[in-house]
Each structure stands twice: as C-alpha cells, then as structure tokens.
Design a protein around this motif. Structure first.
Motif, mmCIF file in Angstrom:
data_model
loop_
_atom_site.group_PDB
_atom_site.id
_atom_site.type_symbol
_atom_site.label_atom_id
_atom_site.label_comp_id
_atom_site.label_asym_id
_atom_site.label_seq_id
_atom_site.Cartn_x
_atom_site.Cartn_y
_atom_site.Cartn_z
ATOM 1 N N LEU A 23 0.859 -1.181 0.000
ATOM 2 C CA LEU A 23 0.000 0.000 0.000
ATOM 3 C C LEU A 23 0.901 1.238 0.000
ATOM 4 C CD1 LEU A 23 -2.840 1.293 0.382
ATOM 5 C CD2 LEU A 23 -2.415 1.167 2.852
ATOM 6 N N TYR B 116 2.548 -3.459 3.546
ATOM 7 C CA TYR B 116 1.592 -4.225 2.758
ATOM 8 C C TYR B 116 0.178 -3.965 3.220
ATOM 9 C CZ TYR B 116 5.692 -6.446 0.962
ATOM 10 O OH TYR B 116 6.901 -6.634 0.363
ATOM 11 N N GLU B 117 -0.728 -4.058 2.277
ATOM 12 C CA GLU B 117 -2.123 -3.809 2.584
ATOM 13 C C GLU B 117 -2.589 -4.784 3.676
ATOM 14 O OE1 GLU B 117 -4.333 -2.821 -0.765
ATOM 15 O OE2 GLU B 117 -6.136 -2.479 0.436
ATOM 16 N N PHE C 82 2.227 5.917 -2.429
ATOM 17 C CA PHE C 82 0.975 5.438 -1.846
ATOM 18 C C PHE C 82 0.084 4.932 -2.969
ATOM 19 C CE2 PHE C 82 -3.409 6.248 -0.238
ATOM 20 C CZ PHE C 82 -3.353 5.473 0.918
ATOM 21 N N GLN C 83 -0.399 3.711 -2.812
ATOM 22 C CA GLN C 83 -1.262 3.115 -3.842
ATOM 23 C C GLN C 83 -2.685 3.633 -3.661
ATOM 24 O OE1 GLN C 83 0.326 1.262 -6.096
ATOM 25 N NE2 GLN C 83 -1.558 1.180 -7.320
ATOM 26 N N HIS C 84 -3.131 4.429 -4.594
ATOM 27 C CA HIS C 84 -4.449 5.058 -4.507
ATOM 28 C C HIS C 84 -5.258 4.608 -5.707
ATOM 29 C CE1 HIS C 84 -7.526 7.856 -3.542
ATOM 30 N NE2 HIS C 84 -7.300 8.643 -4.562
ATOM 31 N N SER D 242 -0.179 5.019 -8.388
ATOM 32 C CA SER D 242 0.793 5.112 -7.315
ATOM 33 C C SER D 242 1.211 6.579 -7.217
ATOM 34 C CB SER D 242 1.981 4.211 -7.665
ATOM 35 O OG SER D 242 3.017 4.433 -6.768
ATOM 36 N N HIS E 193 -7.476 9.208 3.235
ATOM 37 C CA HIS E 193 -7.037 7.805 3.227
ATOM 38 C C HIS E 193 -5.873 7.529 4.175
ATOM 39 C CE1 HIS E 193 -9.678 7.299 -0.171
ATOM 40 N NE2 HIS E 193 -9.098 8.336 -0.747
ATOM 41 N N LYS F 37 -7.279 4.122 4.770
ATOM 42 C CA LYS F 37 -6.645 2.826 4.494
ATOM 43 C C LYS F 37 -5.427 2.662 5.380
ATOM 44 C CE LYS F 37 -7.233 0.915 0.629
ATOM 45 N NZ LYS F 37 -7.275 0.441 -0.750
ATOM 46 N N LEU F 38 -4.663 3.739 5.489
ATOM 47 C CA LEU F 38 -3.424 3.714 6.259
ATOM 48 C C LEU F 38 -3.591 4.532 7.535
ATOM 49 C CD1 LEU F 38 -0.313 3.284 6.550
ATOM 50 C CD2 LEU F 38 -0.032 5.380 5.241
ATOM 51 N N THR G 112 -4.419 -0.724 7.425
ATOM 52 C CA THR G 112 -2.986 -0.959 7.396
ATOM 53 C C THR G 112 -2.364 -0.026 8.424
ATOM 54 O OG1 THR G 112 -3.156 -1.463 5.043
ATOM 55 C CG2 THR G 112 -0.954 -0.940 5.899
#
Ligand SMILES: Nc1ncnc2c1ncn2[C@@H]1O[C@H](COP(=O)(O)OP(=O)(O)O)[C@@H](O)[C@H]1O
Ligand SMILES: [Mg+2]
Length: 341
Positions: A10, A45-46, A80-82, A86, A103, A184-185, A217
């Motif tokens: 992530l 990692y996610e 950051f994976q959005h 990325s 996020h 997410k994070l 995460t």
C-alpha cells in the motif's frame, strides 16, 4: 496474526530523509542539521501492521509525520497506492494531497494534547466529515454516534467535552476521529504510551479489532518492544534516523540480528522474577542526530563493537528471507532473544 495476507504494498518508502536545519544567530545562519530521519526505506503491505520501535529520539514520530506529509521530507519517495495509481506523497501537489488525506490518518500519542478542549465530541469526531462534505447535521450526528459505538463509547457522549473523559476514553475519541473517513493507512504514534497501564491492553485490543474489522494498514510506533509484539506482523527497529533491523515479528523476538534489538529486548521488564535473564544494559544516551557517531551509529553503546564499526557505515542487509540487519558482524554474533515476551 491469523490468515495469510495478500502481499500488495500500500505504501513504499524509498530512502526517506528529514533533516531539520539548526539555525543560530542574528543572521539566521544554518549551523548544522538534525538528521532525524536519514535514509529510511520499507514497504507496508495492505492489511498488515508494521511495528516501528526505538528509544525516544530515534526518529519514529518524524517518520510517521513525514509519510503523511504533515512534515515535508528533505528527500526520498513515499509511494501510496491510490486506486490504480501510485502517488508520491513526498512530492504531491496540495490538490493531490487534499484528495489523499482522508485515506491516511494518524492516531496521536497524547490524547490530552491532540483534542481541542473547546470542541464537543460531536464536533471533534464530526469535523473531518464536515470538511469532506458531510454537511447535513443529522447525517453527521448519526455517523459520529456509529463511530462512538464502534470504539466502545456511548452514543450519548456526543455533547460532552474532552475534559469529561478519562485518558483511555479520550484516546478512543481520537481513534474515532481518525477513522471517521474510512482511511486505508493509519499511523499510530505511541497510541497507548500515555495511558495507565491498566487500560493499555484494552486500547491495544481495540486497535487490533478495528484493524481486522476495517481492513486497516498500520504503521504502529512504540518505544518498547513488548507493546508491538502481538499487534505487528513485522517489526522495524530504528536507531538515530535509520532502520537497524527489519523482520517478521516472531523471528525478531526469537532470533534478533542486531545488537541494538538484543539490548532493547533485554531492557523490557519481565514480570516473572524466577526467570533468569541476562540483562544487557543499554548504557549511555541515544546518539545525537545532529552529530551522529562515525561508522555505525550504535557503536559507542554496542557491546560487540570492533574497530571497523567506528569507520565503516554498515548497510541494511537481508540475512534471511525478509530479515534485514544493519551490522557488519550479524553473521558471527550469537544474540539472545526473548521469545516469550
Ligand atoms: N521540528 C523539529 N526541529 C528540530 N528537531 C526536531 C524536530 N522534531 C524532532 N526533532 C528531533 O529529531 C529527532 C527525532 O525526533 P522524533 O522523531 O520525535 O523521535 P521519536 O519519535 O523516536 O522519539 C530528535 O532528536 C528530535 O529532537
Ligand atoms: Mg515520538
């Protein structure tokens, strides 16, 4: 932790640095730099929890704040994976950051200092919702009530002010606020350190439940290795701006590879007085990040230091799959773990 997690990063942190200038005198001259974070790299990692541990002053908070761009990094990348994209948080524009912010959230160390005493719980937890377009008051109230229940507080606490709550309850309000936008994070910066020992375990359990329920995460910062043992999938140990060991959680406690980790493990108080353990004392102070020692930053405090350690900066090397150590002598040392911590 339970079932195997899918390995999708992530977040990818590449050679992150944060150097604070030291400014002195009438002409505001820069006379040096505090190298609070000095070349930190890791993947997150996610769905995983990465513990980040080290003594006070080692740069953990600065890593957390820089990743979220609460502080601008000196250099490095924070990918950051959005969705399918990325995004480099380190260099993103303010418009892009505004989109990313919901996020990525932070839970703070001090629930007293981080909550505005003049705001009610409704306003504190509802503020991120309001800022992000939940303008209908009734809808906001409903969402805040749901969040309060989720973190184990009563929904009718809505109208109260932070001073009416205990430390543990305030931390729950801080958690509800951080989770309001379904991030997410989440960077948890010593979220239980300021709490009474009696409520620390409850707060940790809550964070762990929320992580599983909401698929969060975590980057979980602590100064004590005992705190992160049960919540983390992997642990990174930091000393004066650098990661010195990074490992799957059990391997770190059973078979530490860096002398600093061994010393941190040995410094954790053990409740059972019958258990004999070698106590390696971590003598001396954390090195000064504005004037770090030559060679390996840990050498002045290291029980195993040799001449080479004073001269040559060790690299972070992968010794076993997924287990990294930044020590010239990792392969020859027999370090003692604390498997039952
Ligand atoms: N805004 C700042 N300006 C100058 N130095 C700072 C600043 N913030 C942190 N530092 C210094 O950076 C180092 C790391 O601090 P910090 O990230 O707070 O460590 P930790 O969270 O591990 O205790 C410390 O020496 C601290 O004094
Ligand atoms: Mg800190």
């Amino acid at each position: 932790m339970g079932e195997a997690k899918v390995k999708v990063p992530l977040l990818e942190v590449h050679d992150l640095k944060k150097h604070f200038p030291i400014i002195k005198g009438f002409f505001n001259q820069v006379v040096g730099h505090v190298k609070a974070v000095d070349g930190v790299s890791f993947d997150l990692y996610e769905g995983e929890c990465l513990g980040l541990v080290g003594e006070s002053g080692s740069g953990k908070t600065t890593v957390g704040r820089t990743i979220l761009r609460a502080l601008a990094p000196t250099s490095g990348k924070v990918l950051f994976q959005h969705g399918d994209e990325s995004v480099d948080v380190a260099s993103a524009s303010h418009d892009v950051l505004k989109k990313l912010r919901p996020h990525m959230q932070m839970i703070f160390q001090d629930p007293y200092a981080s909550l505005n005493p003049r705001m009610t719980v409704l306003d504190l937890v509802g503020e991120p919702l309001l800022v992000n377009g939940v303008t209908d008051r009734k809808e906001r109230e409903k969402r805040v009530q749901d969040l309060l229940v989720r973190v184990g507080l009563k929904p009718h606490f809505l109208r109260r002010y932070p001073h009416a709550f205990s430390g543990g309850q305030r931390q729950r309000i801080g958690i509800a606020r951080a989770l309001a936008l379904h991030p997410k994070l989440v960077v948890c910066d010593e979220p239980v350190s300021a709490l009474d020992v009696s409520v620390q375990a409850q707060a940790l359990n809550l964070l762990q439940e929320l992580q599983e329920e909401l698929g969060l995460t975590y980057l979980f910062v602590a100064h004590d290795l005992s705190v992160v043992r049960h919540i983390s999938d992997r642990v990174a140990v930091m000393y004066v701006g650098k990661i010195v060991e990074l490992s799957p959680v059990d391997a770190l406690y059973e078979k530490p590879m860096h002398p600093y980790t061994e010393a941190l493990l040995s410094a954790v108080p053990v409740p059972d007085p019958k258990r004999k353990k070698k106590r390696l004392l971590l003598s001396g102070e954390v090195a000064d990040p504005s004037n770090a020692p030559s060679g390996c930053g840990f050498h002045p405090r290291c029980a195993y230091a040799q001449e080479r350690c004073k001269q040559e900066v060790p690299e972070l090397r992968e010794i076993e799959p997924g287990h990294f150590s930044r020590c010239h002598f990792t392969e020859t040392l027999q370090l003692e773990g604390q498997a039952d911590l």
